[in-house]
Motif scaffolding. Structure first.
Motif, PDB file in Angstrom:
ATOM      1  N   LEU A 452       0.805  -1.218   0.000  1.00  0.00           N
ATOM      2  CA  LEU A 452       0.000   0.000   0.000  1.00  0.00           C
ATOM      3  C   LEU A 452       0.841   1.272   0.000  1.00  0.00           C
ATOM      4  O   LEU A 452       0.344   2.341  -0.372  1.00  0.00           O
ATOM      5  N   GLY A 453       2.107   1.181   0.462  1.00  0.00           N
ATOM      6  CA  GLY A 453       2.950   2.366   0.540  1.00  0.00           C
ATOM      7  C   GLY A 453       3.072   3.105  -0.782  1.00  0.00           C
ATOM      8  O   GLY A 453       2.771   4.313  -0.868  1.00  0.00           O
ATOM      9  N   PRO A 454       3.497   2.437  -1.874  1.00  0.00           N
ATOM     10  CA  PRO A 454       3.591   3.134  -3.166  1.00  0.00           C
ATOM     11  C   PRO A 454       2.250   3.652  -3.657  1.00  0.00           C
ATOM     12  O   PRO A 454       2.188   4.715  -4.293  1.00  0.00           O
ATOM     13  N   VAL A 455       1.155   2.929  -3.374  1.00  0.00           N
ATOM     14  CA  VAL A 455      -0.171   3.403  -3.791  1.00  0.00           C
ATOM     15  C   VAL A 455      -0.528   4.700  -3.069  1.00  0.00           C
ATOM     16  O   VAL A 455      -1.078   5.633  -3.653  1.00  0.00           O
ATOM     17  N   PHE A 456      -0.193   4.758  -1.770  1.00  0.00           N
ATOM     18  CA  PHE A 456      -0.471   5.954  -0.981  1.00  0.00           C
ATOM     19  C   PHE A 456       0.296   7.153  -1.529  1.00  0.00           C
ATOM     20  O   PHE A 456      -0.236   8.267  -1.593  1.00  0.00           O
ATOM     21  N   VAL A 457       1.544   6.924  -1.925  1.00  0.00           N
ATOM     22  CA  VAL A 457       2.348   8.020  -2.482  1.00  0.00           C
ATOM     23  C   VAL A 457       1.686   8.586  -3.735  1.00  0.00           C
ATOM     24  O   VAL A 457       1.578   9.810  -3.913  1.00  0.00           O
ATOM     25  N   GLY A 458       1.197   7.687  -4.602  1.00  0.00           N
ATOM     26  CA  GLY A 458       0.602   8.145  -5.848  1.00  0.00           C
ATOM     27  C   GLY A 458      -0.728   8.854  -5.654  1.00  0.00           C
ATOM     28  O   GLY A 458      -1.027   9.824  -6.354  1.00  0.00           O
ATOM     29  N   SER A 459      -1.527   8.402  -4.691  1.00  0.00           N
ATOM     30  CA  SER A 459      -2.865   8.948  -4.547  1.00  0.00           C
ATOM     31  C   SER A 459      -2.948  10.140  -3.603  1.00  0.00           C
ATOM     32  O   SER A 459      -3.783  11.027  -3.805  1.00  0.00           O
ATOM     33  N   ILE A 460      -2.110  10.198  -2.573  1.00  0.00           N
ATOM     34  CA  ILE A 460      -2.199  11.266  -1.577  1.00  0.00           C
ATOM     35  C   ILE A 460      -1.128  12.333  -1.809  1.00  0.00           C
ATOM     36  O   ILE A 460      -1.441  13.518  -1.946  1.00  0.00           O
ATOM     37  N   TYR A 461       0.144  11.922  -1.847  1.00  0.00           N
ATOM     38  CA  TYR A 461       1.213  12.914  -1.971  1.00  0.00           C
ATOM     39  C   TYR A 461       1.124  13.666  -3.294  1.00  0.00           C
ATOM     40  O   TYR A 461       1.173  14.902  -3.326  1.00  0.00           O
ATOM     41  N   THR A 462       0.993  12.965  -4.387  1.00  0.00           N
ATOM     42  CA  THR A 462       0.989  13.621  -5.697  1.00  0.00           C
ATOM     43  C   THR A 462      -0.197  14.563  -5.849  1.00  0.00           C
ATOM     44  O   THR A 462      -0.069  15.651  -6.424  1.00  0.00           O
ATOM     45  N   ARG A 463      -1.346  14.188  -5.311  1.00  0.00           N
ATOM     46  CA  ARG A 463      -2.546  15.002  -5.509  1.00  0.00           C
ATOM     47  C   ARG A 463      -2.751  16.060  -4.432  1.00  0.00           C
ATOM     48  O   ARG A 463      -3.199  17.167  -4.725  1.00  0.00           O
ATOM     49  N   LEU A 464      -2.429  15.722  -3.163  1.00  0.00           N
ATOM     50  CA  LEU A 464      -2.775  16.615  -2.057  1.00  0.00           C
ATOM     51  C   LEU A 464      -1.572  17.272  -1.398  1.00  0.00           C
ATOM     52  O   LEU A 464      -1.723  18.287  -0.718  1.00  0.00           O
ATOM     53  N   GLY A 465      -0.381  16.678  -1.495  1.00  0.00           N
ATOM     54  CA  GLY A 465       0.810  17.334  -1.004  1.00  0.00           C
ATOM     55  C   GLY A 465       1.289  16.880   0.356  1.00  0.00           C
ATOM     56  O   GLY A 465       0.768  15.927   0.953  1.00  0.00           O
ATOM     57  N   THR A 466       2.290  17.604   0.861  1.00  0.00           N
ATOM     58  CA  THR A 466       2.986  17.202   2.083  1.00  0.00           C
ATOM     59  C   THR A 466       2.130  17.359   3.331  1.00  0.00           C
ATOM     60  O   THR A 466       2.217  16.544   4.253  1.00  0.00           O
ATOM     61  N   ASN A 467       1.307  18.428   3.408  1.00  0.00           N
ATOM     62  CA  ASN A 467       0.495  18.620   4.610  1.00  0.00           C
ATOM     63  C   ASN A 467      -0.442  17.440   4.848  1.00  0.00           C
ATOM     64  O   ASN A 467      -0.558  16.929   5.974  1.00  0.00           O
ATOM     65  N   TRP A 468      -1.126  17.015   3.819  1.00  0.00           N
ATOM     66  CA  TRP A 468      -2.050  15.890   3.947  1.00  0.00           C
ATOM     67  C   TRP A 468      -1.291  14.581   4.183  1.00  0.00           C
ATOM     68  O   TRP A 468      -1.702  13.757   5.004  1.00  0.00           O
ATOM     69  N   THR A 469      -0.186  14.386   3.474  1.00  0.00           N
ATOM     70  CA  THR A 469       0.563  13.128   3.591  1.00  0.00           C
ATOM     71  C   THR A 469       1.087  12.925   5.005  1.00  0.00           C
ATOM     72  O   THR A 469       0.803  11.906   5.657  1.00  0.00           O
ATOM     73  N   PHE A 470       1.831  13.905   5.504  1.00  0.00           N
ATOM     74  CA  PHE A 470       2.456  13.731   6.812  1.00  0.00           C
ATOM     75  C   PHE A 470       1.511  14.062   7.956  1.00  0.00           C
ATOM     76  O   PHE A 470       1.697  13.568   9.070  1.00  0.00           O
ATOM     77  N   GLY A 471       0.497  14.877   7.703  1.00  0.00           N
ATOM     78  CA  GLY A 471      -0.530  15.083   8.716  1.00  0.00           C
ATOM     79  C   GLY A 471      -1.319  13.805   8.956  1.00  0.00           C
ATOM     80  O   GLY A 471      -1.573  13.416  10.108  1.00  0.00           O
ATOM     81  N   PHE A 472      -1.682  13.126   7.864  1.00  0.00           N
ATOM     82  CA  PHE A 472      -2.431  11.866   7.990  1.00  0.00           C
ATOM     83  C   PHE A 472      -1.593  10.787   8.684  1.00  0.00           C
ATOM     84  O   PHE A 472      -2.082  10.088   9.581  1.00  0.00           O
TER      85      PHE A 472
END
Length: 576
Positions: A452-472
């Motif tokens: 799931l790690g690579p999937v999360f990178v593609g769906s959250i980081y690429t679209r929503l950015g660092t705040n959402w990625t590391f906040g989540f």
């Protein structure tokens, strides 16, 4: 030579373990088998990491039309196969009550699949699917890590468990570190094929990693031969003696595992590994976006940072066992492992003065100049930074380099503590029962996070950015930490104390016993009374010093059947 080898030979059982539960030869054999398990865990980690840096150029050479999307499937095939088959391998080892056959079969599959990976150039048709199959089969063979963890729990005492699990985690980390290094050493071979033995063995810098796996897999197979690897399970026998039971099966059946604790630890393991894999997957692209590094700079600086982090992790692994002798394991897990991981995620929430440098997209006309970018290289300064196709880049603060380094340092300390102590406490909470299926579930949860790690990178980081990625991820880690804190009393391994000593009382003072004794005497059987002389015994292990009849010692039990004279059993305190 013999004198040199004798320096590494165990000459005595440690004083704190020398309680008569095993002989010196049994102790040596048991630890030899444990060290074979260490090497197996090292090899399975090496098999995953050794191909990571070379898999894309190898696939691009074999099938240039495959694309990076298919490469992502190939990388995910390994943990997917391990996730699906780990519980099955654990169940298999429990069913046959042995680890040798599952280990031999899995290592055979590992060797064959590695040979297929290195021979892909012999299969020109649909070669990318052959590569996908080979990586999936290597993942299936890596399911033996569940069997390894289960055997480690069976083959170590409670006092040895933390050290053994920390060493097995250390072996895995070494595999991840050494793997890319071995691939780098093979780079001078080049991409030109060297065919050995006429046909069948293609040797170059891409296939060398697979052939290294083949050689080490054969060596690991030899280690599991009966003359080297002997199964010595001591955990259930140790607790059987502690509790005064009569069989190992009776011991583990009488101890019900705390299922809430077990599943809590499985979920915590998933969250912990997910956060680590996310950072491992995102690290290079994150630094390129936030610090405007080129490909070469990102690989160079991340290589230095990961190397230093690996050294810190190795020191942490060594320090875990002494630390747990001062503080309880569950407290070290919560405050030394998860708290540092939470801080590491919080520190990755950007606090820079403004947004990162915005980069133009390569091969797109630049509006400011009207010139085509075809005459520029991808490493040109104008293309370095956060790509403008990621809309959040223009509105989100930049991550500072100080944040990144401190957060990575916290992760390098917190992750080894967490991943080691979760497995240690998990094995203790389950008790002395066979743990193959449970360890399979634990391994499967870690594999799921790697999928799931690579999937999360593609769906959250690429679209929503660092705040959402590391906040989540920070909230995810914090919730897990709070849940562990609320469940801390459940995370304390059960104690296996011997029952209280029972004083042997004079049976003749009991009227019912006297009446029964008279009936026995009239029937021709002897009456047996226990004299109260201050001696005690912990049943059912009553050690009889003297069995007397008419003040004469009995030679064997058959004498009781031939003499009808009263007999006396004098007991002494058991050494359990």
């Amino acid at each position: 030579m013999d004198k040199f080898l004798n320096r590494f030979r165990t000459t005595k059982i440690p004083d704190d373990l020398n309680d008569g539960l095993e002989t010196l030869d049994e102790y040596r054999t048991r630890w030899r088998s444990v060290r074979v398990i260490y090497f197996t865990m090292f090899l399975m980690s090496l098999a995953f990491s050794i191909i990571l840096t070379g898999i894309w150029p190898y696939l691009n050479k074999l099938d240039p039309s495959a694309g990076k999307e298919f490469m992502g499937l190939i990388v995910a095939a390994n943990p997917l196969g391990q996730m699906v088959f780990s519980p099955l391998f654990g169940w298999w080892s429990n069913k046959i009550k042995s680890v040798r056959i599952p280990m031999v079969c899995s290592l055979t599959l590992f060797t064959v699949a590695s040979a297929i990976y290195s021979s892909l150039e012999l299969r020109p048709d649909n070669v990318k699917y052959w590569m996908l199959m080979s990586r999936f089969l290597i993942g299936v063979s890596s399911s033996n890590t569940a069997v390894c963890r289960s055997y480690l729990s069976d083959a170590t005492r409670l006092s040895e468990r933390t050290k053994a699990v920390s060493m097995i985690s250390l072996a895995q980390v070494l595999g991840f570190i050494i793997g890319p290094g071995l691939q780098a050493l093979a780079t001078p071979l080049g991409s030109n094929d060297l065919t050995w033995f006429g046909v069948g063995i293609i040797f170059n810098m891409y296939t060398a990693s697979g052939w290294i796996n083949v050689i080490m897999g054969i060596g690991n197979l030899i280690m599991f031969m009966p003359s080297i690897f002997e199964e010595r399970k001591i955990a259930a026998r140790e607790i059987m003696i502690m509790q005064g039971k009569t069989s190992e099966k009776e011991t583990w059946k009488s101890i019900k595992p705390d299922y809430i604790s077990a599943w809590t630890l499985i979920v915590a393991f998933f969250v912990l590994v997910f956060n680590f894999v996310l950072l491992e997957t995102l690290g290079t692209s994150l630094t390129m976006d936030q610090f405007a590094w080129s490909n070469d700079e990102a690989l160079y600086y991340m290589g230095i940072l990961m190397s230093v982090g690996a050294i810190v992790a190795l020191i942490t692994f060594v320090a875990i066992n002494p630390l747990c002798k001062v503080f309880p394991e569950h407290q070290v897990l919560i405050w030394g492992g998860f708290s540092l991981m939470v801080l590491g995620r919080v520190l990755y929430i950007p606090w820079g003065d403004g947004p990162p440098k915005i980069a133009e997209v390569y091969n797109v006309t630049i509006p400011l100049t009207g010139n085509s970018t075809l005459d520029l290289t991808p490493d040109d300064e104008i293309f370095l930074g956060c790509p403008k196709t990621q809309q959040w880049c223009e509105t989100t603060r930049a991550l500072t380099l100080t944040q990144f380094i401190i957060g990575y340092a916290f992760t390098s300390i917190g992750y080894p503590i967490g991943v080691t102590l979760i497995q240690t406490i998990f094995s203790m909470v389950l008790g002395p029962r066979p743990q193959g299926v449970w360890m399979g579930l634990m391994t499967g949860s870690g594999c799921l996070s790697r999928v799931l790690g690579p999937v999360f990178v593609g769906s959250i980081y690429t679209r929503l950015g660092t705040n959402w990625t590391f906040g989540f991820t920070a909230i995810m880690m914090l919730i897990s930490m709070l849940w562990l804190l609320c469940s801390s009393k459940r995370l304390i391994p059960p104690t296996y104390d011997a029952p209280e000593p029972v004083e042997l009382r004079i049976l003749k003072n009991n009227p019912d016993v006297e009446q029964n004794g008279a009936a026995l005497k009239s029937s021709g059987f002897p009456t047996i009374r226990a004299e109260q002389n201050g001696n005690r015994s912990s049943l059912p292990y009553i050690d009889a010093d003297v069995v007397e009849s008419n003040d004469k010692p009995l030679q064997d039990d058959s004498q009781l059947l031939h003499e009808s004279k009263p007999a006396t059993i004098v007991g002494r305190k058991s050494n359990i």
